[in-house]
Design a protein around this motif. Structure first.
Motif, PDB file in Angstrom:
ATOM      1  N   MET A   1       0.841  -1.185   0.000  1.00 26.59           N
ATOM      2  CA  MET A   1       0.000   0.000   0.000  1.00 26.59           C
ATOM      3  C   MET A   1       0.880   1.241   0.000  1.00 26.59           C
ATOM      4  O   MET A   1       1.857   1.329   0.727  1.00 26.59           O
ATOM      5  CB  MET A   1      -0.918  -0.011   1.220  1.00 26.59           C
ATOM      6  N   ALA A   2       0.510   2.200  -0.825  1.00 24.46           N
ATOM      7  CA  ALA A   2       1.252   3.448  -0.926  1.00 24.46           C
ATOM      8  C   ALA A   2       1.020   4.324   0.306  1.00 24.46           C
ATOM      9  O   ALA A   2       0.017   4.185   0.997  1.00 24.46           O
ATOM     10  CB  ALA A   2       0.819   4.208  -2.171  1.00 24.46           C
ATOM     11  N   THR A   3       1.976   5.191   0.547  1.00 24.94           N
ATOM     12  CA  THR A   3       1.828   6.215   1.574  1.00 24.94           C
ATOM     13  C   THR A   3       2.035   7.566   0.898  1.00 24.94           C
ATOM     14  O   THR A   3       2.559   7.645  -0.218  1.00 24.94           O
ATOM     15  CB  THR A   3       2.868   6.055   2.705  1.00 24.94           C
ATOM     16  N   ILE A   4       1.657   8.615   1.587  1.00 22.34           N
ATOM     17  CA  ILE A   4       1.855   9.956   1.030  1.00 22.34           C
ATOM     18  C   ILE A   4       3.340  10.208   0.778  1.00 22.34           C
ATOM     19  O   ILE A   4       3.712  10.735  -0.270  1.00 22.34           O
ATOM     20  CB  ILE A   4       1.228  11.018   1.949  1.00 22.34           C
TER      21      ILE A   4
ATOM     22  N   GLY B   1     -11.241  16.963  -4.987  1.00 27.52           N
ATOM     23  CA  GLY B   1     -10.286  16.060  -4.365  1.00 27.52           C
ATOM     24  C   GLY B   1     -10.941  15.169  -3.339  1.00 27.52           C
ATOM     25  O   GLY B   1     -12.168  14.990  -3.330  1.00 27.52           O
ATOM     26  N   TYR B   2     -10.115  14.634  -2.460  1.00 30.59           N
ATOM     27  CA  TYR B   2     -10.597  13.714  -1.431  1.00 30.59           C
ATOM     28  C   TYR B   2      -9.708  13.828  -0.205  1.00 30.59           C
ATOM     29  O   TYR B   2      -8.668  14.483  -0.232  1.00 30.59           O
ATOM     30  CB  TYR B   2     -10.636  12.279  -1.955  1.00 30.59           C
ATOM     31  N   PHE B   3     -10.120  13.186   0.872  1.00 29.06           N
ATOM     32  CA  PHE B   3      -9.360  13.198   2.113  1.00 29.06           C
ATOM     33  C   PHE B   3      -8.655  11.867   2.307  1.00 29.06           C
ATOM     34  O   PHE B   3      -9.301  10.819   2.407  1.00 29.06           O
ATOM     35  CB  PHE B   3     -10.273  13.492   3.306  1.00 29.06           C
ATOM     36  N   ALA B   4      -7.327  11.918   2.360  1.00 28.54           N
ATOM     37  CA  ALA B   4      -6.550  10.717   2.641  1.00 28.54           C
ATOM     38  C   ALA B   4      -6.741  10.311   4.104  1.00 28.54           C
ATOM     39  O   ALA B   4      -6.763   9.132   4.430  1.00 28.54           O
ATOM     40  CB  ALA B   4      -5.073  10.947   2.342  1.00 28.54           C
ATOM     41  N   HIS B   5      -6.863  11.302   4.960  1.00 27.69           N
ATOM     42  CA  HIS B   5      -7.238  11.116   6.362  1.00 27.69           C
ATOM     43  C   HIS B   5      -7.776  12.443   6.856  1.00 27.69           C
ATOM     44  O   HIS B   5      -7.780  13.434   6.114  1.00 27.69           O
ATOM     45  CB  HIS B   5      -6.079  10.584   7.212  1.00 27.69           C
TER      46      HIS B   5
ATOM     47  N   ILE C   1      -6.381  15.968  -0.614  1.00 26.46           N
ATOM     48  CA  ILE C   1      -5.613  15.732  -1.836  1.00 26.46           C
ATOM     49  C   ILE C   1      -6.350  16.435  -2.974  1.00 26.46           C
ATOM     50  O   ILE C   1      -7.465  16.050  -3.335  1.00 26.46           O
ATOM     51  CB  ILE C   1      -5.493  14.228  -2.166  1.00 26.46           C
ATOM     52  N   ALA C   2      -5.761  17.505  -3.524  1.00 25.94           N
ATOM     53  CA  ALA C   2      -6.353  18.249  -4.637  1.00 25.94           C
ATOM     54  C   ALA C   2      -5.956  17.565  -5.941  1.00 25.94           C
ATOM     55  O   ALA C   2      -4.778  17.482  -6.273  1.00 25.94           O
ATOM     56  CB  ALA C   2      -5.880  19.699  -4.629  1.00 25.94           C
ATOM     57  N   VAL C   3      -6.950  17.063  -6.659  1.00 27.61           N
ATOM     58  CA  VAL C   3      -6.718  16.264  -7.859  1.00 27.61           C
ATOM     59  C   VAL C   3      -6.977  17.060  -9.135  1.00 27.61           C
ATOM     60  O   VAL C   3      -6.232  16.956 -10.101  1.00 27.61           O
ATOM     61  CB  VAL C   3      -7.606  14.993  -7.842  1.00 27.61           C
ATOM     62  N   ASP C   4      -8.027  17.850  -9.146  1.00 29.12           N
ATOM     63  CA  ASP C   4      -8.437  18.519 -10.381  1.00 29.12           C
ATOM     64  C   ASP C   4      -9.113  19.841 -10.041  1.00 29.12           C
ATOM     65  O   ASP C   4      -9.500  20.069  -8.896  1.00 29.12           O
ATOM     66  CB  ASP C   4      -9.419  17.624 -11.147  1.00 29.12           C
ATOM     67  N   GLY C   5      -9.259  20.705 -11.021  1.00 31.74           N
ATOM     68  CA  GLY C   5      -9.904  21.983 -10.805  1.00 31.74           C
ATOM     69  C   GLY C   5     -10.533  22.504 -12.079  1.00 31.74           C
ATOM     70  O   GLY C   5     -10.230  22.028 -13.178  1.00 31.74           O
ATOM     71  N   GLU C   6     -11.409  23.483 -11.888  1.00 32.05           N
ATOM     72  CA  GLU C   6     -12.070  24.101 -13.032  1.00 32.05           C
ATOM     73  C   GLU C   6     -12.600  25.466 -12.608  1.00 32.05           C
ATOM     74  O   GLU C   6     -12.847  25.710 -11.422  1.00 32.05           O
ATOM     75  CB  GLU C   6     -13.223  23.228 -13.522  1.00 32.05           C
ATOM     76  N   MET C   7     -12.765  26.337 -13.567  1.00 35.06           N
ATOM     77  CA  MET C   7     -13.402  27.614 -13.311  1.00 35.06           C
ATOM     78  C   MET C   7     -14.896  27.379 -13.085  1.00 35.06           C
ATOM     79  O   MET C   7     -15.511  26.571 -13.786  1.00 35.06           O
ATOM     80  CB  MET C   7     -13.196  28.566 -14.486  1.00 35.06           C
ATOM     81  N   LYS C   8     -15.460  28.084 -12.134  1.00 34.27           N
ATOM     82  CA  LYS C   8     -16.887  27.956 -11.830  1.00 34.27           C
ATOM     83  C   LYS C   8     -17.728  28.217 -13.075  1.00 34.27           C
ATOM     84  O   LYS C   8     -18.694  27.503 -13.336  1.00 34.27           O
ATOM     85  CB  LYS C   8     -17.267  28.937 -10.725  1.00 34.27           C
ATOM     86  N   SER C   9     -17.352  29.210 -13.851  1.00 35.64           N
ATOM     87  CA  SER C   9     -18.121  29.570 -15.047  1.00 35.64           C
ATOM     88  C   SER C   9     -18.200  28.416 -16.045  1.00 35.64           C
ATOM     89  O   SER C   9     -19.225  28.206 -16.684  1.00 35.64           O
ATOM     90  CB  SER C   9     -17.538  30.807 -15.714  1.00 35.64           C
TER      91      SER C   9
ATOM     92  N   PHE D   1      -3.424   5.648  -6.900  1.00 33.44           N
ATOM     93  CA  PHE D   1      -2.498   5.886  -5.789  1.00 33.44           C
ATOM     94  C   PHE D   1      -2.513   4.748  -4.783  1.00 33.44           C
ATOM     95  O   PHE D   1      -1.500   4.456  -4.164  1.00 33.44           O
ATOM     96  CB  PHE D   1      -2.837   7.187  -5.060  1.00 33.44           C
ATOM     97  N   GLY D   2      -3.647   4.153  -4.563  1.00 34.59           N
ATOM     98  CA  GLY D   2      -3.735   3.073  -3.578  1.00 34.59           C
ATOM     99  C   GLY D   2      -3.694   3.555  -2.139  1.00 34.59           C
ATOM    100  O   GLY D   2      -3.387   2.784  -1.238  1.00 34.59           O
ATOM    101  N   LEU D   3      -3.997   4.843  -1.910  1.00 37.62           N
ATOM    102  CA  LEU D   3      -4.061   5.376  -0.547  1.00 37.62           C
ATOM    103  C   LEU D   3      -5.410   5.050   0.075  1.00 37.62           C
ATOM    104  O   LEU D   3      -6.420   4.981  -0.619  1.00 37.62           O
ATOM    105  CB  LEU D   3      -3.933   6.903  -0.551  1.00 37.62           C
ATOM    106  N   ASN D   4      -5.427   4.896   1.378  1.00 41.14           N
ATOM    107  CA  ASN D   4      -6.704   4.852   2.078  1.00 41.14           C
ATOM    108  C   ASN D   4      -7.344   6.218   1.970  1.00 41.14           C
ATOM    109  O   ASN D   4      -6.658   7.224   1.760  1.00 41.14           O
ATOM    110  CB  ASN D   4      -6.503   4.513   3.552  1.00 41.14           C
ATOM    111  N   TRP D   5      -8.657   6.297   2.149  1.00 41.73           N
ATOM    112  CA  TRP D   5      -9.330   7.584   2.151  1.00 41.73           C
ATOM    113  C   TRP D   5     -10.504   7.545   3.113  1.00 41.73           C
ATOM    114  O   TRP D   5     -11.010   6.484   3.447  1.00 41.73           O
ATOM    115  CB  TRP D   5      -9.776   7.998   0.752  1.00 41.73           C
ATOM    116  N   LEU D   6     -10.903   8.730   3.542  1.00 40.84           N
ATOM    117  CA  LEU D   6     -12.041   8.846   4.439  1.00 40.84           C
ATOM    118  C   LEU D   6     -13.332   8.732   3.644  1.00 40.84           C
ATOM    119  O   LEU D   6     -13.459   9.313   2.583  1.00 40.84           O
ATOM    120  CB  LEU D   6     -12.028  10.195   5.166  1.00 40.84           C
ATOM    121  N   THR D   7     -14.279   8.035   4.222  1.00 40.79           N
ATOM    122  CA  THR D   7     -15.566   7.883   3.559  1.00 40.79           C
ATOM    123  C   THR D   7     -16.660   8.675   4.267  1.00 40.79           C
ATOM    124  O   THR D   7     -17.819   8.577   3.899  1.00 40.79           O
ATOM    125  CB  THR D   7     -15.976   6.401   3.496  1.00 40.79           C
ATOM    126  N   GLY D   8     -16.305   9.467   5.261  1.00 47.86           N
ATOM    127  CA  GLY D   8     -17.292  10.276   5.965  1.00 47.86           C
ATOM    128  C   GLY D   8     -18.002  11.224   5.025  1.00 47.86           C
ATOM    129  O   GLY D   8     -17.415  11.726   4.064  1.00 47.86           O
TER     130      GLY D   8
END
Length: 159
Positions: free
Chosen positions: A1-4, A102-106, A111-119, A141-148
């Protein structure tokens, strides 16, 4: 398993370094994918702010990231929200002009993955593309992530 740390060493994640008061440590962490960093530098830096704001979209993002790292309160749904379907555990960080996916590794580690302009999103309602990108990167990545699914599940608040 990968780590940060392993992903940073492999060049797959970049630690965001916030502007903090002298001798202060961040209360929360943000890591960027190279794709996100390239988008922010190549596309976001060149954009002008929308009417009613004085900060460019790039500096809106920097200000939001710094506030997050300082542990400031984030207003649910206005500044930060979980996207549907909730089973994908993809979060959107918002500024006036920018959407960051993005998502939360913990807890307290975004983790910021992608972005876009609101417009661009308003015109096309293309959120599914960004949700899919986050899920795909997270699986790679194979990282754990929070599912909350609630704000308090993923972010600590100052009392």
């Amino acid at each position: 398993m990968a780590t940060i740390d392993i992903l940073i060493s492999a060049g797959q994640l970049i630690k965001y370094e916030p502007e903090l008061p002298r001798a202060a440590l961040p209360e929360r962490l943000i890591y960027l994918t190279p794709h996100f960093q390239n988008w922010a530098v190549d596309k976001l830096e060149k954009r002008k702010p929308s009417k009613g704001t004085h900060l460019s979209p790039f500096y809106q993002m920097v200000e939001r990231f710094d506030a997050f790292c300082r542990g400031e309160f984030f207003e649910a749904n206005h500044m930060f929200k979980m996207l549907s379907p909730k089973s994908h555990s993809v979060w959107e960080m918002k500024t006036v002009d920018v959407r960051i996916f993005g998502y939360f590794a913990h807890r307290d580690c975004f983790i910021a993955v992608d972005g876009e302009m609101k417009s661009a999103l308003k015109m096309n309602e293309r959120y599914q593309k960004y949700i899919g990108n986050v899920v795909q990167i997270r699986q790679r990545f194979g990282l754990n992530w929070l599912t909350g699914t609630e704000y308090g599940d993923v972010i600590s608040t100052k009392d």
